[in-house]
Write a protein that holds these residues in place. Sequence first.
Motif, PDB file in Angstrom:
ATOM      1  N   ASP A 246       0.873  -1.192   0.074  1.00 39.06           N
ATOM      2  CA  ASP A 246       0.056   0.099  -0.096  1.00 39.06           C
ATOM      3  C   ASP A 246       0.948   1.293  -0.115  1.00 39.06           C
ATOM      4  O   ASP A 246       0.538   2.099   0.880  1.00 39.06           O
ATOM      5  CB  ASP A 246      -1.052   0.008   1.165  1.00 39.06           C
ATOM      6  N   GLY A 247       2.017   1.279  -0.694  1.00 42.34           N
ATOM      7  CA  GLY A 247       2.915   2.362  -1.004  1.00 42.34           C
ATOM      8  C   GLY A 247       3.834   2.445   0.287  1.00 42.34           C
ATOM      9  O   GLY A 247       4.676   3.533  -0.016  1.00 42.34           O
ATOM     10  N   LEU A 248       3.911   1.675   1.195  1.00 40.40           N
ATOM     11  CA  LEU A 248       4.789   1.778   2.126  1.00 40.40           C
ATOM     12  C   LEU A 248       5.977   0.420   2.117  1.00 40.40           C
ATOM     13  O   LEU A 248       5.565  -0.503   1.815  1.00 40.40           O
ATOM     14  CB  LEU A 248       4.159   1.827   3.334  1.00 40.40           C
ATOM     15  N   GLU A 249       6.991   1.009   2.390  1.00 44.23           N
ATOM     16  CA  GLU A 249       8.148   0.086   2.368  1.00 44.23           C
ATOM     17  C   GLU A 249       8.367  -0.665   3.558  1.00 44.23           C
ATOM     18  O   GLU A 249       8.711   0.043   4.520  1.00 44.23           O
ATOM     19  CB  GLU A 249       9.533   0.750   1.969  1.00 44.23           C
ATOM     20  N   LEU A 250       7.997  -1.840   3.652  1.00 39.45           N
ATOM     21  CA  LEU A 250       7.689  -2.583   5.192  1.00 39.45           C
ATOM     22  C   LEU A 250       8.643  -3.745   4.967  1.00 39.45           C
ATOM     23  O   LEU A 250       8.847  -4.567   4.118  1.00 39.45           O
ATOM     24  CB  LEU A 250       6.309  -2.973   5.288  1.00 39.45           C
ATOM     25  N   SER A 251       9.454  -3.938   6.235  1.00 36.74           N
ATOM     26  CA  SER A 251      10.271  -5.205   6.396  1.00 36.74           C
ATOM     27  C   SER A 251       9.418  -6.359   6.628  1.00 36.74           C
ATOM     28  O   SER A 251       8.422  -6.270   7.319  1.00 36.74           O
ATOM     29  CB  SER A 251      11.390  -5.115   7.572  1.00 36.74           C
TER      30      SER A 251
END
Length: 323
Positions: A246-251
Amino acid sequence: MIHVFVGPTLSESEAVLTAPDVRVLPPARHGDLFDTAIGGGDTVVLIDGVYHQAPALRHKEILAVMGRGVEVIGAASIGALRAAELAPYGMFGVGSIYTAYASGEIDGDDEVAVGQAPDGEFGALTWPLVNLRHVLRLARSAGVLDGARAAGLFQALRAVYYPQRTWAAVRAVCRRRNETGFAGWLAEQREQDRHFGDLKRIDALAAVTAALDGTAAADRAAVEPPIWDTTYFRRWSNAFARTCVDGLELSTEDRLVYQQVFDPGFHERWATYLEHLSRHPADDGPVLPLAGRLARVTGGDLPETACSTPRSTCATSGRWRCC
């Protein structure tokens, strides 16, 4: 694609770094080889890395990326050091600095250490010992110094802490030891060639050239790298592997924690995962259903969903489970 981790050793304007297949990256640090842009069939050229201001690139990260079919070449700085340490596992070393480490002629990390500019330009502010040793050898060949004077000067320069071993510090040490003739000779050589005595640069250029023309792959001994899959490595992988959601860079780690806390169906997936581990133990232990394994340990009064990791637990719905 050739991924070159470089900083103070080479300028980005070097011709070999402008080739179409070369991707220039900052000095390597812990986690950089988890980059999803580095894939099987690619080449990593490890030249520079950080270690003082950030965690250094770990050996198992290099072993793991080689296990994924990536060729890794090391030279000049931390690349030469890591190549000497991991040559038996398939890492390829280039240059005289690598050879000196591999032969045991030098062994200290401080041999290649330099102070770097803090503004992101990664320029070298100090002289590494490998370059100073090389310059002193050139001075001996030119008749500027004899062996005893060169050895004494090297020990005096080595005693200077590496972030303080600037050109001004080199001149000060020469004055203190009455070696102003050598200092003058060196200044003159540097005026004629600003890269004079820069052994790290010579080796780094050779490493990138070897990657571009394929000679490293041709010369490397065929070694099947082992798979290094440990608990620590999986934690590093979860921390550094990233996905756009959703547009977020998540680990992966952040996504997993979110699921553990908020997904009502997570306890069922967790129990399934533990069941798999119980029936396929990594340590060649007994193969048992999870319920049977828990019964042996707890007497049978602990449900699968109450099992937690050793690191942390959280209270949900009145009972403890993984968090």
